[in-house]
Design a protein around this motif. Structure first.
Motif, PDB file in Angstrom:
ATOM      1  N   MET A   1      42.402 -43.254 -49.750  1.00 41.98           N
ATOM      2  CA  MET A   1      42.424 -44.536 -50.453  1.00 41.98           C
ATOM      3  C   MET A   1      42.031 -44.314 -51.907  1.00 41.98           C
ATOM      4  O   MET A   1      41.053 -43.630 -52.201  1.00 41.98           O
ATOM      5  CB  MET A   1      41.457 -45.527 -49.808  1.00 41.98           C
ATOM      6  N   LYS A   2      42.809 -44.888 -52.820  1.00 46.23           N
ATOM      7  CA  LYS A   2      42.497 -44.811 -54.242  1.00 46.23           C
ATOM      8  C   LYS A   2      42.340 -46.220 -54.790  1.00 46.23           C
ATOM      9  O   LYS A   2      43.137 -47.109 -54.484  1.00 46.23           O
ATOM     10  CB  LYS A   2      43.600 -44.071 -55.009  1.00 46.23           C
ATOM     11  N   ILE A   3      41.312 -46.406 -55.614  1.00 48.19           N
ATOM     12  CA  ILE A   3      41.040 -47.704 -56.208  1.00 48.19           C
ATOM     13  C   ILE A   3      40.882 -47.523 -57.710  1.00 48.19           C
ATOM     14  O   ILE A   3      40.341 -46.509 -58.163  1.00 48.19           O
ATOM     15  CB  ILE A   3      39.779 -48.344 -55.570  1.00 48.19           C
ATOM     16  N   VAL A   4      41.382 -48.483 -58.485  1.00 48.00           N
ATOM     17  CA  VAL A   4      41.354 -48.399 -59.955  1.00 48.00           C
ATOM     18  C   VAL A   4      40.849 -49.715 -60.524  1.00 48.00           C
ATOM     19  O   VAL A   4      41.194 -50.793 -60.028  1.00 48.00           O
ATOM     20  CB  VAL A   4      42.753 -48.086 -60.522  1.00 48.00           C
ATOM     21  N   THR A   5      40.048 -49.627 -61.579  1.00 51.95           N
ATOM     22  CA  THR A   5      39.631 -50.810 -62.329  1.00 51.95           C
ATOM     23  C   THR A   5      40.015 -50.617 -63.786  1.00 51.95           C
ATOM     24  O   THR A   5      39.924 -49.509 -64.331  1.00 51.95           O
ATOM     25  CB  THR A   5      38.113 -51.054 -62.218  1.00 51.95           C
ATOM     26  N   TRP A   6      40.454 -51.721 -64.436  1.00 49.94           N
ATOM     27  CA  TRP A   6      40.908 -51.620 -65.836  1.00 49.94           C
ATOM     28  C   TRP A   6      40.830 -52.994 -66.497  1.00 49.94           C
ATOM     29  O   TRP A   6      41.394 -53.964 -65.999  1.00 49.94           O
ATOM     30  CB  TRP A   6      42.346 -51.109 -65.880  1.00 49.94           C
ATOM     31  N   ASN A   7      40.133 -53.054 -67.620  1.00 52.22           N
ATOM     32  CA  ASN A   7      40.174 -54.233 -68.479  1.00 52.22           C
ATOM     33  C   ASN A   7      41.431 -54.098 -69.340  1.00 52.22           C
ATOM     34  O   ASN A   7      41.495 -53.255 -70.241  1.00 52.22           O
ATOM     35  CB  ASN A   7      38.920 -54.311 -69.366  1.00 52.22           C
ATOM     36  N   VAL A   8      42.429 -54.952 -69.084  1.00 57.28           N
ATOM     37  CA  VAL A   8      43.745 -54.791 -69.712  1.00 57.28           C
ATOM     38  C   VAL A   8      43.893 -55.571 -71.009  1.00 57.28           C
ATOM     39  O   VAL A   8      44.894 -55.434 -71.699  1.00 57.28           O
ATOM     40  CB  VAL A   8      44.863 -55.206 -68.735  1.00 57.28           C
ATOM     41  N   ASN A   9      42.925 -56.449 -71.317  1.00 55.82           N
ATOM     42  CA  ASN A   9      42.982 -57.234 -72.554  1.00 55.82           C
ATOM     43  C   ASN A   9      44.309 -57.997 -72.665  1.00 55.82           C
ATOM     44  O   ASN A   9      44.960 -57.987 -73.702  1.00 55.82           O
ATOM     45  CB  ASN A   9      42.784 -56.318 -73.762  1.00 55.82           C
ATOM     46  N   GLY A  10      44.696 -58.662 -71.585  1.00 54.69           N
ATOM     47  CA  GLY A  10      45.924 -59.452 -71.565  1.00 54.69           C
ATOM     48  C   GLY A  10      46.957 -58.869 -70.628  1.00 54.69           C
ATOM     49  O   GLY A  10      47.574 -57.854 -70.949  1.00 54.69           O
ATOM     50  N   ILE A  11      47.165 -59.517 -69.478  1.00 52.47           N
ATOM     51  CA  ILE A  11      48.062 -58.969 -68.461  1.00 52.47           C
ATOM     52  C   ILE A  11      49.526 -59.128 -68.838  1.00 52.47           C
ATOM     53  O   ILE A  11      50.395 -58.420 -68.320  1.00 52.47           O
ATOM     54  CB  ILE A  11      47.780 -59.639 -67.093  1.00 52.47           C
TER      55      ILE A  11
END
Length: 536
Positions: free
Chosen positions: A1-11
């Motif tokens: 299982m791989k999990i990612v977090t990212w603040n994209v500053n506007g999707i």
């Protein structure tokens, strides 16, 4: 299982679309923060992504602000999903539950804490050593403590408190827990490019909370050489969660996840680490295989952070009620291929060149182009006060409004009267352009507090009429002053304007044009500074 977090500053800012972005991250669960989209602005392309189910939380008070979203592959479909931390936003059955003690937080405070769209919780099933187990993933975008707004500092600490109680309540219920996202606090001096007041660094309220929340945090002062890795530090101090990145890279320096775009600080890696994956201790020590940052991934002022576990995900039988597929505006949009092969009758209105009803966005575009057109009435023209043109009194002819040529307004009028002409001065035209830049990102701001932008020269000055003094117009409409050369690099400086309220607001100054960086970096911005002399 791989999990990612990212603040994209506007999707909605992805050039290649959200689907390609998700596929490129190659994760089972992708948690995004600062989506900057409210429900009325969420389009089908973003909400419904083939191969994924999505779960959004929206800001209720401000448009284009905050917001988080969790995307799960079909093989990682959660068994429950919930918006917010308080439980006040749930109106369906398949919720995650386990809210912890909230008695000392007023109902008004709870509502405000969940009103900005800062949390989505998904609960998954994984194959454990003794059978299926639960895993709760808390995707959060923690508030920033604005130094000029004391009430936001208190709001941030309240959010931390609520987050910890919810995470620990889920843990006590028997679920594994992962808390991840933009936490908006750099934990240790090693997580900050240039920590101020190093002796009092730990006194920051956000760092005190992290010391309480993380296991072994109070005794973990590993600020050693670059690149060293090792086992987690065992200690009885701290809380019930582990920083997954530091679990595998306890002494790595220069590992930042957020940079100021205003100063170009990413070029010199002058940033902070404020994006984390926190895992409950048992999960971290028995199931995590690795965790790292992804500074090579661009598209935001933050970079993604990933974690990999040896858990096998067991998908839920159906998407929880919070899933965007169940929203009324998107329900039924996922049609079978055969639906598009059926001939649909052409519904034309009053013989006009109409088309089949399109999306709401298309209707809004058409309405903006012709606000007086009636979609159901064959596009009849309307007169003043919104009434149809035919409602004018009979027997009276409505004279059409004369339409002049735009160029006629700029031609000199001939004077049929013989005699001296009245003196007319030259036309004046001019303007200025400016761009206000805001510093997005960390609770620990990098660089000066003043928000500045580059001054723009006056543009569009019209030519003076024959006989006017050109030197006068040159004096009035002079361009920006010539930039000096910075002393360290000999490069032309850039012109900035003070935007922060105070005695210097509006004043212009020159600084080195290179990106912000540490003082020891010769390629970084030097300390050259010079006010603009208005007399020159």
């Amino acid at each position: 299982m791989k999990i990612v977090t990212w603040n994209v500053n506007g999707i909605r800012g992805f050039k290649d679309g959200i689907r390609k972005t998700l596929d490129a991250l190659d994760a089972d669960v992708v948690c995004l923060q600062e989506t900057k989209v409210t429900r009325d602005l969420l389009d089908e392309r973003t909400a419904i992504v083939e191969g994924y189910s999505s779960y959004f939380s929206f800001s209720r008070g401000r448009s284009g602000y905050s917001g988080v979203a969790t995307f799960c592959r079909e093989s990682a479909t959660p068994v429950a999903a919930e918006e917010g931390l308080t439980g006040l936003l749930t109106n369906h059955g398949d919720v995650v539950g386990c809210y912890g003690d909230q008695k000392d937080i007023s109902s008004e405070e709870l509502q405000l804490l969940d009103n900005e769209g800062r949390a989505v919780i998904t609960q998954h099933r994984i194959n454990g050593l003794d059978g299926p187990e639960r895993l709760s993933v808390l995707n959060v975008y923690c508030p920033r403590a604005d130094p000029e707004k004391p009430e936001r500092k208190l709001f941030k600490l309240k959010f931390y408190q609520l987050l910890q109680r919810r995470a620990e309540a889920l843990l006590e219920s028997g679920s594994h827990v992962i808390v991840l996202g933009d936490i908006n606090t750099s934990h240790r001096p090693i997580d900050h490019c240039d920590p101020d007041d190093i002796d009092n660094f730990e006194d920051n309220p956000g760092r005190k909370w992290l010391n309480e929340f993380l296991f072994g945090a109070e005794d973990d002062h590993n600020d050693g050489s670059d690149g060293e890795t090792g086992p987690p530090q065992k200690s009885s101090a701290g809380g019930k969660f582990v920083d997954a990145f530091r679990l595998f890279h306890p002494t790595r320096t220069q590992a930042f996840t957020c940079w100021s775009t205003l100063t170009g600080a990413r070029q010199t890696n002058y940033g902070t680490r404020i994006d984390y994956i926190f895992a409950s201790r048992v999960l971290a020590e028995t199931h995590f295989l690795g965790a790292d940052i992804m500074p090579e991934v661009e598209g935001s002022d933050h970079c993604p952070v990933w974690g990999r576990l040896d858990c096998e995900l067991l998908p839920g039988s159906r998407c929880p009620s919070l899933c965007t597929r169940h929203m009324p505006e998107f329900a039924g949009k996922q049609q079978k291929l055969s639906r598009f092969l059926v001939k649909v009758p052409d519904r034309r209105v009053d013989g006009a060149k109409g088309v089949l009803p399109g999306s709401q966005e298309d209707e809004e575009i058409r309405e903006n182009l012709n606000p007086f057109a009636s979609g159901a009435g064959g596009g009849r023209k309307r007169g003043r006060d919104g009434l149809p043109a035919s409602s004018a009194p009979r027997g009276k002819k409505v004279q059409p409004t004369p339409r002049g040529n735009l160029l006629a307004f700029f031609k000199a009028k001939s004077d049929p009267v013989v005699g001296p002409k009245q003196d007319q001065g030259p036309s004046e035209a001019g303007g200025n352009a400016g761009n206000q830049h805001g510093v997005h990102g960390a609770e620990d701001p990098v660089g000066p507090n003043e928000e500045r932008d580059e001054a723009a020269p006056l543009e569009g000055a019209g030519k003076s009429r024959k006989g006017a003094c050109p030197d006068f117009w040159k004096a009035v409409l002079h361009g920006p002053p010539q930039p000096p050369l910075c002393k360290a690099h000999g490069d032309p400086c850039v012109l900035r304007t003070v935007k922060k309220a105070g005695p210097n607001m509006g004043k212009q100054f020159f600084v080195c044009a290179r990106p912000q960086g540490h003082a020891s970096n010769p390629e970084a911005r030097c300390n050259f500074f010079a006010w603009v002399d208005k007399g020159k």
